[in-house]
Design a protein around this motif. Sequence first.
Motif, PDB file in Angstrom:
ATOM      1  N   ALA A 143       0.819  -1.215   0.000  1.00 43.10           N
ATOM      2  CA  ALA A 143       0.000   0.000   0.000  1.00 43.10           C
ATOM      3  C   ALA A 143       0.852   1.263   0.000  1.00 43.10           C
ATOM      4  CB  ALA A 143      -0.921  -0.005   1.218  1.00 43.10           C
ATOM      5  N   ARG A 144       1.982   1.238   0.673  1.00 41.62           N
ATOM      6  CA  ARG A 144       2.821   2.446   0.725  1.00 41.62           C
ATOM      7  C   ARG A 144       3.907   2.458  -0.356  1.00 41.62           C
ATOM      8  NH1 ARG A 144       4.618  -0.478   5.288  1.00 41.62           N
ATOM      9  NH2 ARG A 144       6.819  -1.073   5.183  1.00 41.62           N
ATOM     10  N   GLY A 145       3.894   1.391  -1.218  1.00 40.92           N
ATOM     11  CA  GLY A 145       4.853   1.357  -2.326  1.00 40.92           C
ATOM     12  C   GLY A 145       6.265   1.076  -1.894  1.00 40.92           C
ATOM     13  N   ASP A 146       6.444   0.376  -0.788  1.00 44.14           N
ATOM     14  CA  ASP A 146       7.783   0.033  -0.296  1.00 44.14           C
ATOM     15  C   ASP A 146       8.262  -1.207  -1.050  1.00 44.14           C
ATOM     16  OD1 ASP A 146      10.064  -0.629   1.044  1.00 44.14           O
ATOM     17  OD2 ASP A 146       9.164  -0.659   3.045  1.00 44.14           O
ATOM     18  N   LEU A 147       8.827  -0.998  -2.232  1.00 47.85           N
ATOM     19  CA  LEU A 147       9.178  -2.115  -3.102  1.00 47.85           C
ATOM     20  C   LEU A 147      10.262  -3.006  -2.510  1.00 47.85           C
ATOM     21  CD1 LEU A 147       9.120  -0.504  -6.641  1.00 47.85           C
ATOM     22  CD2 LEU A 147       7.360  -1.829  -5.484  1.00 47.85           C
ATOM     23  N   ILE A 188       1.512  -8.783  -5.276  1.00 48.62           N
ATOM     24  CA  ILE A 188       1.919  -8.140  -6.529  1.00 48.62           C
ATOM     25  C   ILE A 188       0.705  -7.527  -7.212  1.00 48.62           C
ATOM     26  CG2 ILE A 188       2.908  -8.554  -8.809  1.00 48.62           C
ATOM     27  CD1 ILE A 188       4.507 -10.865  -7.523  1.00 48.62           C
ATOM     28  N   GLY A 189      -0.402  -8.261  -7.211  1.00 48.40           N
ATOM     29  CA  GLY A 189      -1.616  -7.736  -7.817  1.00 48.40           C
ATOM     30  C   GLY A 189      -2.129  -6.495  -7.117  1.00 48.40           C
ATOM     31  N   ALA A 190      -1.918  -6.424  -5.800  1.00 53.92           N
ATOM     32  CA  ALA A 190      -2.398  -5.274  -5.039  1.00 53.92           C
ATOM     33  C   ALA A 190      -1.700  -3.981  -5.451  1.00 53.92           C
ATOM     34  CB  ALA A 190      -2.197  -5.517  -3.545  1.00 53.92           C
ATOM     35  N   LEU A 191      -0.492  -4.073  -6.002  1.00 55.85           N
ATOM     36  CA  LEU A 191       0.230  -2.875  -6.426  1.00 55.85           C
ATOM     37  C   LEU A 191      -0.470  -2.167  -7.589  1.00 55.85           C
ATOM     38  CD1 LEU A 191       3.924  -4.121  -6.308  1.00 55.85           C
ATOM     39  CD2 LEU A 191       2.855  -2.439  -4.791  1.00 55.85           C
ATOM     40  N   THR A 192      -1.217  -2.923  -8.386  1.00 56.85           N
ATOM     41  CA  THR A 192      -1.879  -2.316  -9.548  1.00 56.85           C
ATOM     42  C   THR A 192      -2.935  -1.327  -9.115  1.00 56.85           C
ATOM     43  OG1 THR A 192      -1.500  -4.364 -10.763  1.00 56.85           O
ATOM     44  CG2 THR A 192      -3.113  -2.854 -11.683  1.00 56.85           C
ATOM     45  N   GLY A 193      -3.610  -1.624  -7.983  1.00 56.87           N
ATOM     46  CA  GLY A 193      -4.686  -0.748  -7.527  1.00 56.87           C
ATOM     47  C   GLY A 193      -4.235   0.661  -7.196  1.00 56.87           C
ATOM     48  N   PRO A 194      -3.211   0.814  -6.362  1.00 57.50           N
ATOM     49  CA  PRO A 194      -2.792   2.170  -5.975  1.00 57.50           C
ATOM     50  C   PRO A 194      -1.918   2.879  -7.009  1.00 57.50           C
ATOM     51  CG  PRO A 194      -1.450   0.553  -4.824  1.00 57.50           C
ATOM     52  CD  PRO A 194      -2.500  -0.218  -5.564  1.00 57.50           C
ATOM     53  N   GLY A 195      -1.951   2.410  -8.238  1.00 55.73           N
ATOM     54  CA  GLY A 195      -1.203   3.104  -9.285  1.00 55.73           C
ATOM     55  C   GLY A 195       0.253   2.748  -9.350  1.00 55.73           C
ATOM     56  N   ARG A 196       0.636   1.582  -8.866  1.00 56.59           N
ATOM     57  CA  ARG A 196       2.043   1.174  -8.903  1.00 56.59           C
ATOM     58  C   ARG A 196       2.221  -0.016  -9.850  1.00 56.59           C
ATOM     59  NH1 ARG A 196       4.939   3.292  -4.705  1.00 56.59           N
ATOM     60  NH2 ARG A 196       6.685   2.672  -6.023  1.00 56.59           N
ATOM     61  N   GLU A 198       3.502  -0.214 -12.733  1.00 56.85           N
ATOM     62  CA  GLU A 198       4.826  -0.307 -13.367  1.00 56.85           C
ATOM     63  C   GLU A 198       5.816  -1.030 -12.452  1.00 56.85           C
ATOM     64  OE1 GLU A 198       4.732   3.438 -10.946  1.00 56.85           O
ATOM     65  OE2 GLU A 198       3.404   2.423 -12.371  1.00 56.85           O
ATOM     66  N   ASP A 199       5.566  -1.015 -11.153  1.00 57.86           N
ATOM     67  CA  ASP A 199       6.414  -1.761 -10.225  1.00 57.86           C
ATOM     68  C   ASP A 199       5.995  -3.239 -10.157  1.00 57.86           C
ATOM     69  OD1 ASP A 199       7.863   0.533  -9.515  1.00 57.86           O
ATOM     70  OD2 ASP A 199       6.348   1.093  -8.028  1.00 57.86           O
ATOM     71  N   ALA A 200       4.710  -3.487 -10.391  1.00 60.39           N
ATOM     72  CA  ALA A 200       4.212  -4.863 -10.318  1.00 60.39           C
ATOM     73  C   ALA A 200       4.787  -5.731 -11.437  1.00 60.39           C
ATOM     74  CB  ALA A 200       2.684  -4.872 -10.387  1.00 60.39           C
ATOM     75  N   GLU A 238      -2.580  -7.956 -16.219  1.00 66.58           N
ATOM     76  CA  GLU A 238      -3.336  -6.803 -15.714  1.00 66.58           C
ATOM     77  C   GLU A 238      -2.408  -5.629 -15.399  1.00 66.58           C
ATOM     78  OE1 GLU A 238      -6.660  -6.475 -15.615  1.00 66.58           O
ATOM     79  OE2 GLU A 238      -6.574  -8.366 -16.716  1.00 66.58           O
ATOM     80  N   ALA A 239      -1.211  -5.932 -14.893  1.00 62.95           N
ATOM     81  CA  ALA A 239      -0.251  -4.861 -14.606  1.00 62.95           C
ATOM     82  C   ALA A 239       0.168  -4.163 -15.896  1.00 62.95           C
ATOM     83  CB  ALA A 239       0.958  -5.430 -13.874  1.00 62.95           C
ATOM     84  N   CYS A 240       0.378  -4.952 -16.957  1.00 64.24           N
ATOM     85  CA  CYS A 240       0.755  -4.365 -18.248  1.00 64.24           C
ATOM     86  C   CYS A 240      -0.380  -3.527 -18.817  1.00 64.24           C
ATOM     87  CB  CYS A 240       1.139  -5.467 -19.234  1.00 64.24           C
ATOM     88  SG  CYS A 240       2.723  -6.265 -18.860  1.00 64.24           S
ATOM     89  N   ARG A 241      -1.602  -3.963 -18.629  1.00 62.07           N
ATOM     90  CA  ARG A 241      -2.753  -3.177 -19.098  1.00 62.07           C
ATOM     91  C   ARG A 241      -2.805  -1.824 -18.387  1.00 62.07           C
ATOM     92  NH1 ARG A 241      -6.720  -8.113 -19.216  1.00 62.07           N
ATOM     93  NH2 ARG A 241      -6.731  -8.626 -21.444  1.00 62.07           N
ATOM     94  N   ALA A 242      -2.505  -1.868 -17.087  1.00 59.63           N
ATOM     95  CA  ALA A 242      -2.611  -0.632 -16.309  1.00 59.63           C
ATOM     96  C   ALA A 242      -1.425   0.294 -16.522  1.00 59.63           C
ATOM     97  CB  ALA A 242      -2.743  -0.971 -14.817  1.00 59.63           C
TER      98      ALA A 242
END
Length: 558
Positions: A143-147, A188-196, A198-200, A238-242
């Motif tokens: 959620a906080r993008g701490d990759l 990994i899928g959860a990263l797509t929701g908050p706009g991350r 490209e990191d997923a 889904e990450a690539c789509r987003a």
Amino acid sequence: MEGFSESALRALAGPRSFERGRGYLDAVSGVEVGDGWVTASVHGTERYEVELTLDGPGGLSGHCDCPYGMEGNFCKHLVALGLTVLAEWESLPRQRKAARDRAQDLDGWLSGLSKDALLILVREQIAEDRQLRRRLELQAASARGDLATVRARIRELLDVSPFAQYGYVAYADARAYADQAEQAVSAIGALTGPGRAEDAIPLAREAMKLLADAVENVDDSDGWLGQVGADLAHVHLEACRAARPDLEELARWLVGHALGDADDGLTDIDPLDYEEILGEDGMAVLWKLAVEAWRGNRGGWAEKYLMERLAKAGGDVDAVIAVHAADLSPNGHTHLVIAHELDTARRPDEALRWAERGIQETRDLAAVDTAVVDYLCDRYTQADRLLDAVALRRDHFRARRTLLPYQQLRAAAWAADCWPGEREEALILLRADAGQRRQPWCSGRVLIDALLDDKDLDAAWQAATDIGADDHQWLTLADQARPTRPADALRVYHRLAEALTKETGNAIYEQLAGLLLSIRDCHHRLDTRDEFTTYLTALRAGQKRKRNLMRLLDQHGL
């Protein structure tokens, strides 16, 4: 709860486990009834946790953590719990209603708690439940993008070490490992929701490699990791789509993945699923890279499959043909594949030429793919080129002189009204083979089988007498000759029966009984019933120690 009964438990467990389960009724304790499930502890060699699902999607089912249950079996402990529940069947609806009420009460209580009270409750649970704490830590990092933290936690979740004994995850622990691996996929899928998203993408690709390494050390007989891989592929898509990544980089990765460069074959990814993301320009890059890979290794299975897949998707039949034509099999099979592709594209003349090339370019017609011969003969017949069909069948028979090519030659020659002449030439070859016996198929067996198939009993009998036959052929000859030549058939049956009397086994006894029935029929036809009675009496006396044989003869009235 329809279908829940003793008979259902017996059917799931099998008679042995069901009967053993009856002995464990006193070992069941701590029964807890939920809405659609029942749990308990059963004390056996150890204490096992048992759960019955009463009305799931697949009907009655259960799970037990005993070794036998962990292999997916409906064990004696589940039977014991099931019988315990049935003994209290009348109270079950009331207990299920009470379970629903408790669940509603709990939900209502939680909904009424303040944020601070909920936090206190969650923190207490985190302190007691290590797995829950790890899941929440991962969700928080996502959620906080701490990759860095997410990547480290994903590597931990995909590590087989905590589940492995001697470096290998046994079947009983594979499900637990797969459940943990699914947590990594979810993170990994959860990263797509908050706009991350490209990191997923890189995280998903790294997880694919880790999962591929893990599967080498896991007994995944039930395919749990295969499902994890499929879910991971979906997350990547889904990450690539987003994120809309760099098209050339994505195309290059997809081609590398399809060709196995990344060594993550557990995750099945279809490049065509990315067509919308790649667009026209990206697909052009994908095609270019696939062509380059194929030209560099025209015989490579993965390169050929990718090229064929892309060409078919684009409707480019000529490209599909070029892929196949670059690696033609020596037996004509690839020529036939090309012919079928051209037929589908409604180019029958080209299809016919390719199939004919398959015959022409086959060095040894005995080794040709017989489907090519069948295809061409069908095409010739449809075009009323009956003599061409006969000529091809003749050539194939001469190259491979077995019964099936003989039968096919006969069918083609009958259609062309030229069988007598073709038969005479074919039998000359088979008789010559029977005399020389140079090859496995060059023997009297094919000649006799061919004559029998032609219903030419006299010629077949004479050939068997002159050059010999095996027991199966002699039996066929005797069966066919019995109505008109019972004395000849009788001699064959006696010889075969005499050989069987020296063997044992129920299958042998069945064969012997069948021969004796045939022998009796021959004596009836010859009006020598007394001779049969004498023969049978002597045989029974000599075989009396074989009780199963005696019983079988009695059943047949012998």
